[in-house]
Design a protein around this motif. Sequence first.
Motif, PDB file in Angstrom:
ATOM      1  N   ALA A   1       0.819  -1.214   0.000  1.00  9.50           N
ATOM      2  CA  ALA A   1       0.000   0.000   0.000  1.00  9.50           C
ATOM      3  C   ALA A   1       0.852   1.263   0.000  1.00  9.50           C
ATOM      4  O   ALA A   1       0.391   2.333  -0.409  1.00  9.50           O
ATOM      5  N   MET A   2       2.098   1.129   0.458  1.00 10.39           N
ATOM      6  CA  MET A   2       3.011   2.272   0.488  1.00 10.39           C
ATOM      7  C   MET A   2       3.883   2.361  -0.763  1.00 10.39           C
ATOM      8  O   MET A   2       4.721   3.252  -0.871  1.00 10.39           O
ATOM      9  N   SER A   3       3.726   1.415  -1.705  1.00  6.97           N
ATOM     10  CA  SER A   3       4.595   1.314  -2.888  1.00  6.97           C
ATOM     11  C   SER A   3       6.056   1.149  -2.474  1.00  6.97           C
ATOM     12  O   SER A   3       6.970   1.688  -3.100  1.00  6.97           O
ATOM     13  N   GLN A   4       6.273   0.380  -1.413  1.00  6.76           N
ATOM     14  CA  GLN A   4       7.627   0.114  -0.920  1.00  6.76           C
ATOM     15  C   GLN A   4       7.876  -1.398  -0.810  1.00  6.76           C
ATOM     16  O   GLN A   4       8.531  -1.876   0.117  1.00  6.76           O
ATOM     17  N   GLU A   5       7.353  -2.146  -1.777  1.00 11.70           N
ATOM     18  CA  GLU A   5       7.480  -3.605  -1.736  1.00 11.70           C
ATOM     19  C   GLU A   5       8.932  -4.083  -1.727  1.00 11.70           C
ATOM     20  O   GLU A   5       9.215  -5.197  -1.295  1.00 11.70           O
ATOM     21  N   TRP A   6       9.828  -3.248  -2.217  1.00 17.01           N
ATOM     22  CA  TRP A   6      11.237  -3.629  -2.339  1.00 17.01           C
ATOM     23  C   TRP A   6      11.990  -3.606  -1.009  1.00 17.01           C
ATOM     24  O   TRP A   6      13.110  -4.127  -0.907  1.00 17.01           O
ATOM     25  N   VAL A   7      11.399  -3.022   0.013  1.00 21.63           N
ATOM     26  CA  VAL A   7      12.092  -2.885   1.299  1.00 21.63           C
ATOM     27  C   VAL A   7      12.356  -4.269   1.904  1.00 21.63           C
ATOM     28  O   VAL A   7      11.451  -5.108   1.965  1.00 21.63           O
ATOM     29  N   PRO A   8      13.576  -4.557   2.352  1.00 19.01           N
ATOM     30  CA  PRO A   8      13.898  -5.878   2.908  1.00 19.01           C
ATOM     31  C   PRO A   8      13.081  -6.198   4.165  1.00 19.01           C
ATOM     32  O   PRO A   8      12.808  -5.308   4.990  1.00 19.01           O
ATOM     33  N   VAL A   9      12.713  -7.466   4.306  1.00 15.29           N
ATOM     34  CA  VAL A   9      11.961  -7.958   5.453  1.00 15.29           C
ATOM     35  C   VAL A   9      12.767  -9.071   6.112  1.00 15.29           C
ATOM     36  O   VAL A   9      13.147 -10.042   5.456  1.00 15.29           O
ATOM     37  N   GLU A  10      13.036  -8.922   7.419  1.00 12.40           N
ATOM     38  CA  GLU A  10      13.750  -9.955   8.167  1.00 12.40           C
ATOM     39  C   GLU A  10      12.809 -10.556   9.210  1.00 12.40           C
ATOM     40  O   GLU A  10      12.005  -9.839   9.807  1.00 12.40           O
ATOM     41  N   LYS A  11      12.939 -11.874   9.410  1.00 10.52           N
ATOM     42  CA  LYS A  11      11.981 -12.598  10.256  1.00 10.52           C
ATOM     43  C   LYS A  11      12.708 -13.315  11.400  1.00 10.52           C
ATOM     44  O   LYS A  11      13.791 -13.856  11.207  1.00 10.52           O
ATOM     45  N   SER A  12      12.058 -13.325  12.561  1.00  8.46           N
ATOM     46  CA  SER A  12      12.615 -14.055  13.703  1.00  8.46           C
ATOM     47  C   SER A  12      11.492 -14.558  14.609  1.00  8.46           C
ATOM     48  O   SER A  12      10.523 -13.827  14.868  1.00  8.46           O
ATOM     49  N   TRP A  13      11.658 -15.765  15.127  1.00 12.25           N
ATOM     50  CA  TRP A  13      10.693 -16.311  16.092  1.00 12.25           C
ATOM     51  C   TRP A  13      10.663 -15.481  17.369  1.00 12.25           C
ATOM     52  O   TRP A  13       9.675 -15.505  18.104  1.00 12.25           O
ATOM     53  N   ARG A  14      11.708 -14.712  17.610  1.00 20.10           N
ATOM     54  CA  ARG A  14      11.771 -13.913  18.837  1.00 20.10           C
ATOM     55  C   ARG A  14      10.759 -12.772  18.850  1.00 20.10           C
ATOM     56  O   ARG A  14      10.522 -12.168  19.895  1.00 20.10           O
ATOM     57  N   LEU A  15      10.150 -12.490  17.701  1.00 17.56           N
ATOM     58  CA  LEU A  15       9.067 -11.516  17.623  1.00 17.56           C
ATOM     59  C   LEU A  15       7.693 -12.198  17.611  1.00 17.56           C
ATOM     60  O   LEU A  15       6.670 -11.529  17.464  1.00 17.56           O
ATOM     61  N   ASN A  16       7.664 -13.522  17.772  1.00 14.97           N
ATOM     62  CA  ASN A  16       6.394 -14.247  17.806  1.00 14.97           C
ATOM     63  C   ASN A  16       5.465 -13.738  18.902  1.00 14.97           C
ATOM     64  O   ASN A  16       5.910 -13.146  19.897  1.00 14.97           O
ATOM     65  N   GLU A  17       4.179 -14.046  18.722  1.00 16.13           N
ATOM     66  CA  GLU A  17       3.204 -13.787  19.773  1.00 16.13           C
ATOM     67  C   GLU A  17       3.582 -14.576  21.033  1.00 16.13           C
ATOM     68  O   GLU A  17       4.336 -15.555  20.976  1.00 16.13           O
ATOM     69  N   ARG A  18       3.073 -14.144  22.143  1.00 19.48           N
ATOM     70  CA  ARG A  18       3.258 -14.857  23.411  1.00 19.48           C
ATOM     71  C   ARG A  18       2.732 -16.284  23.287  1.00 19.48           C
ATOM     72  O   ARG A  18       1.708 -16.531  22.649  1.00 19.48           O
ATOM     73  N   HIS A  19       3.445 -17.227  23.879  1.00 20.04           N
ATOM     74  CA  HIS A  19       3.001 -18.630  23.894  1.00 20.04           C
ATOM     75  C   HIS A  19       2.006 -18.812  25.037  1.00 20.04           C
ATOM     76  O   HIS A  19       2.375 -18.712  26.204  1.00 20.04           O
TER      77      HIS A  19
END
Length: 259
Positions: free
Chosen positions: A73-91
């Motif tokens: 929606a921001m026309s910024q699809e090229w921006v890198p995305v990094e993923k980590s389980w440490r940002l997961n929802e609370r268990h």
Amino acid sequence: MAKCKLVLLRHGEGAWNKENRFCSWVDQKLSCAGVKEAQDCGKLLKELGYEFDLVFTSILSRSIQTAWLVLGAMSQEWVPVEKSWRLNERHYGALIGLNRAEMALNHGEEQVKIWRRSYGVMPPPIDQSHPYFLEIYNDRRYETCDLPKDKLPRTESLKEVLDRLLPYWEEVIAPEIRKGKRVLISAHGNSTRALLKHLEGISDEEISSLTLPTGVPVALELDENLRPTKPHKLLGNEEAIQAAIKRVEDQGKVLVPAK
């Protein structure tokens, strides 16, 4: 370093948010309403002039999908995305999959509030008899974690969420912000609350009253020590935000049948 802006975001409404169930580490896609929330969030951030250099998400689909939709929606699809389980929802342990309103009816609204909002109380742990145990722990995404599967949480309080989130913040995210990167963190209600508690020095007691609705961006301005220069701000229409906060708070209450 000049003052920098950080945007935190609880993902858009997920399928189990709509059903008022404890979702936690069960992977769920966004609902139709959640897709719109994420798209509207991106449009709002674009209108307000936000630009991002880097995005961080959890490894759960609703967090990742939200980031994609916001960037689109921001026309910024090229921006890198990094993923980590440490940002997961609370268990949420043994509570995963259960309906919050039904739990309030069976255990009382106060107990459900303690499970949902208190800082140090953990729900009962999940075990192998739980209907979603194998779905979570046989999921290939958890082979990518920096901990072996048998060391991953079986339940968490908000304190445990902050404990496992902080190393990722300090070692990965914060250095990028110090370089001047403009960062969006697309995560979850509790991982976002935990990070806000750390950044703003919110007390163990006060954090229980902090409610974050889905799809509403939280803006922070940080100084050179990555401490907020003023209180965080939820962006968007104030009336709509307050209504969304009330809906979240009402999730843990006993449903009153319509007359």
